[in-house]
Enzyme design. Structure first.
Site, PDB file in Angstrom:
ATOM      1  N   PHE A 249      11.535  17.118  58.619  1.00 21.46           N
ATOM      2  CA  PHE A 249      11.785  18.048  59.725  1.00 21.46           C
ATOM      3  C   PHE A 249      12.198  17.323  61.010  1.00 21.46           C
ATOM      4  O   PHE A 249      12.001  16.110  61.150  1.00 21.46           O
ATOM      5  CB  PHE A 249      10.586  18.956  59.970  1.00 21.46           C
TER       6      PHE A 249
ATOM      7  N   GLU B 154      29.894  -5.434  42.619  1.00 23.31           N
ATOM      8  CA  GLU B 154      28.920  -6.288  41.939  1.00 23.31           C
ATOM      9  C   GLU B 154      28.573  -5.758  40.545  1.00 23.31           C
ATOM     10  O   GLU B 154      28.542  -6.512  39.572  1.00 23.31           O
ATOM     11  CB  GLU B 154      27.635  -6.393  42.775  1.00 23.31           C
TER      12      GLU B 154
ATOM     13  N   VAL C  12      -9.434   4.123   3.706  1.00 27.42           N
ATOM     14  CA  VAL C  12      -9.957   2.849   3.218  1.00 27.42           C
ATOM     15  C   VAL C  12      -9.041   2.329   2.116  1.00 27.42           C
ATOM     16  O   VAL C  12      -8.932   2.956   1.056  1.00 27.42           O
ATOM     17  CB  VAL C  12     -11.400   3.004   2.679  1.00 27.42           C
TER      18      VAL C  12
ATOM     19  N   LYS D 238      -5.459 -14.367  14.309  1.00 27.73           N
ATOM     20  CA  LYS D 238      -6.543 -15.318  14.564  1.00 27.73           C
ATOM     21  C   LYS D 238      -6.371 -16.568  13.713  1.00 27.73           C
ATOM     22  O   LYS D 238      -6.644 -17.684  14.161  1.00 27.73           O
ATOM     23  CB  LYS D 238      -7.892 -14.660  14.269  1.00 27.73           C
TER      24      LYS D 238
ATOM     25  N   ILE E 117      -6.656   1.970  11.700  1.00 32.51           N
ATOM     26  CA  ILE E 117      -7.821   1.087  11.656  1.00 32.51           C
ATOM     27  C   ILE E 117      -7.513  -0.171  10.854  1.00 32.51           C
ATOM     28  O   ILE E 117      -7.659  -1.292  11.334  1.00 32.51           O
ATOM     29  CB  ILE E 117      -9.041   1.807  11.039  1.00 32.51           C
TER      30      ILE E 117
ATOM     31  N   ASP F 263      16.330  17.411  69.910  1.00 30.66           N
ATOM     32  CA  ASP F 263      17.383  16.454  70.264  1.00 30.66           C
ATOM     33  C   ASP F 263      18.250  16.078  69.060  1.00 30.66           C
ATOM     34  O   ASP F 263      19.448  15.800  69.199  1.00 30.66           O
ATOM     35  CB  ASP F 263      16.806  15.201  70.926  1.00 30.66           C
TER      36      ASP F 263
ATOM     37  N   THR G 114       0.830  -1.198   0.000  1.00 31.39           N
ATOM     38  CA  THR G 114       0.000   0.000   0.000  1.00 31.39           C
ATOM     39  C   THR G 114       0.865   1.248   0.000  1.00 31.39           C
ATOM     40  O   THR G 114       1.993   1.239   0.511  1.00 31.39           O
ATOM     41  CB  THR G 114      -0.882   0.042   1.262  1.00 31.39           C
ATOM     42  N   GLY G 115       0.324   2.327  -0.568  1.00 34.27           N
ATOM     43  CA  GLY G 115       0.875   3.672  -0.454  1.00 34.27           C
ATOM     44  C   GLY G 115       2.377   3.800  -0.432  1.00 34.27           C
ATOM     45  O   GLY G 115       3.094   3.389  -1.337  1.00 34.27           O
TER      46      GLY G 115
ATOM     47  N   HIS H  24      22.542  -2.084  49.329  1.00 27.91           N
ATOM     48  CA  HIS H  24      21.160  -2.313  49.767  1.00 27.91           C
ATOM     49  C   HIS H  24      20.319  -1.050  49.630  1.00 27.91           C
ATOM     50  O   HIS H  24      19.628  -0.631  50.557  1.00 27.91           O
ATOM     51  CB  HIS H  24      21.131  -2.855  51.200  1.00 27.91           C
TER      52      HIS H  24
END
Length: 518
Positions: free
Chosen positions: A467, A336, A65, A138, A127, A472, A34-35, A284
């Site tokens: 915060f 690692e 189409v 299918k 489409i 302490d 196509t095209g 970790h």
């Protein structure tokens, strides 16, 4: 197995198509197209029949189409072993189509264009392509459906060895991939159009809003030996972008583990916070050390000084190609994984002696969302990518930070963001000194960060991801020898916290931004 006699080709992505079509033609396959696809084949000297010659009907409605025709779908869908099907197509002059080579309009690329018009978006909803793909998939027992240029070489090779045939196993694999392709395509359309408002302009809604339906589509790229622990199974999936850690290119070393990949992501994320050369050493998921430098070698050595014991067996992330001098230093330690944008030839040569060391080249990918599983569903949030602006700074103590302290505070803030909560980080300008990660109380994080320090703490600065609920924490930081603090602020006891800082001569900046990491 039956020989493939006729193929229809209609693709948006024309990568490798001419070479594939030439091989099909050489095997005696009649090509229908196509095209723009037909034009490409003709320009490449490959014989091809226009779709209109097959259907007896012109392409029309600006190409909307062209393949939606009984002579196309009848040729694809009829069951070859069914006499009634064979008689029906013969009666109507429908020729069998044994292969469908189709990929779809670039809807997602179009949707991602800034200022894309609604009309352009709609026109890029394919489409005919999905219809042909689904028909062929299918009827996979009789029709091969090819949706990706990545499959061209293997298909051409198999057909070349078998006299133009494909095995049932190959056809089934291609059909599975085809259904996944149309599912992902429809999902992308639905997810995009869900963000389009219903006003007269049909403009996009705020792209930061979360979709009403979360549709995810990922393809498995590898099974992992196990998950976080040996009794857990695991696999890694890709979003198909070719970017990010999931799509990194491993150029050396043994198989990556689940934990390697999680740490690799943490190392890569931290390294991307900086413009200057930086090295992050992760253990970790927490930084065992991070530093900037004039070179990667300098940055690595400074990062290693923070906690060389924890760095053993760690994962490294950098934001520059790794060169020979950096590789020379890194190769002295058991590691690692190393993640980098690239490794030069000198680096590869140096690392080649360490056969098990995994080297992964990563292409940066902006992360939009973070997902976390919960029973019965999933949590989604924006990625924590907000950079700290100069306008965010609010000096709340009597003494403002010095220029050197300010540089150190900015560095500490960027790294602290990548430490698990509760998090306190001690640092100098361009170098972490002590990391207090994942503590149940903030004051314990202050103590832990100081306890972990090997380098001198006197004169450092401290960053807190959230915060201080009580003064302490500031007392502990002062006891450790830090002279300035950066934190979000927002506690009901902020005045007490500020008073404690003033009492110890500590400069303190509020950012108004919290960086919890759980």
């Amino acid at each position: 197995m039956s020989k493939i006699h006729r193929a229809i080709l209609s693709v948006t992505d024309k990568t490798g198509l001419a070479d594939f079509a030439r091989k099909l033609s050489g095997l005696g396959v009649e090509l229908v197209s196509t095209g723009g696809t037909a034009k490409l084949l003709r320009d490449s000297g490959i014989p091809v029949e226009d779709i209109s010659a097959l259907t007896g009907f012109p392409e029309m409605l600006d190409g909307r189409v062209k393949t939606l025709h009984p002579k196309v779908h009848g040729g694809i869908l009829h069951r070859r072993e069914d006499p009634a099907h064979r008689a029906a197509v013969a009666e109507h002059g429908i020729k069998p189509i044994d292969m469908v080579v189709v990929n779809l309009y670039a809807f997602e690329k179009t949707a991602a264009k800034p200022g894309v018009r609604f009309e352009e978006l709609i026109e890029n909803i394919d489409i005919g392509g999905p219809s042909m793909i689904r028909s062929a998939a299918k009827n996979f027992q009789d029709v091969a459906v090819v949706t990706s240029p990545d499959d061209y070489p293997a298909i051409a090779e198999e057909m070349g060895k078998s006299g133009g045939q494909l095995s049932p196993a190959t056809k089934w694999r291609l059909a599975q991939k085809a259904f996944a392709t149309t599912a992902a395509y429809d999902s992308a359309i639905a997810s995009t159009l869900e963000r389009v408002s219903a006003n007269g302009d049909l403009a996009f809604q705020d792209k930061s809003s979360f979709p009403q339906t979360l549709r995810l589509s990922f393809s498995k790229i590898m099974d992992l030996r196990y998950g976080e622990n040996p009794h857990q199974k695991a696999a890694m999936y890709s979003d198909g972008s070719g970017q990010g850690v999931a799509n990194g290119r491993q150029i050396q070393g043994k198989e990556l583990s689940y934990n390697n990949i999680v740490d690799l992501q943490a190392a890569w994320d931290l390294a991307q916070e900086f413009d200057e050369p930086v090295c992050a050493i992760i253990k970790h998921t927490n930084p065992a050390g991070a530093a900037t430098g004039k070179t990667l070698a300098e940055a690595y050595k400074k990062a290693l000084e923070c906690d060389p014991v924890s760095a053993f067996g760690g994962v490294i992330g950098v934001n520059r190609p790794i060169d020979g001098p950096a590789a020379e230093e890194m190769a002295k330690l058991f590691l690692e994984v190393i993640a980098a944008p690239k490794f030069d030839e000198a680096a590869k040569a140096k690392f080649s002696a360490k056969k098990n060391l995994r080297l992964v080249e990563v292409t940066g990918a902006p992360q939009k969302w973070v997902l976390k599983n919960v029973s019965g569903g999933v949590l989604v949030q924006d990625a924590d990518v907000r950079p700290l602006q100069e306008s965010d700074f609010k000096v709340v103590t009597k003494r403002p930070p010095t220029a050197e302290e300010k540089r150190a505070l900015l560095f500490a803030w960027k790294v602290c963001k990548h430490v698990k909560s509760n998090a306190i980080l001690y640092a100098r300008d361009g170098q972490t000194v002590g990391v207090g990660a994942g503590q149940m109380s903030r004051v314990d994080a202050c103590k832990m960060g100081a306890m972990k320090a090997i380098l001198p703490l006197q004169g450092t600065v401290a960053a807190s991801d959230a915060f201080f609920p009580f003064p302490d924490g500031v007392e502990e930081i002062a006891r450790a020898g830090a002279t300035a603090i950066i934190q979000p602020g927002g506690s009901v006891r902020d005045p007490e916290v500020i008073e404690a800082a003033d009492r110890h001569g500590i400069a303190m900046i509020f950012t108004g931004v919290r960086h919890f990491r759980h």
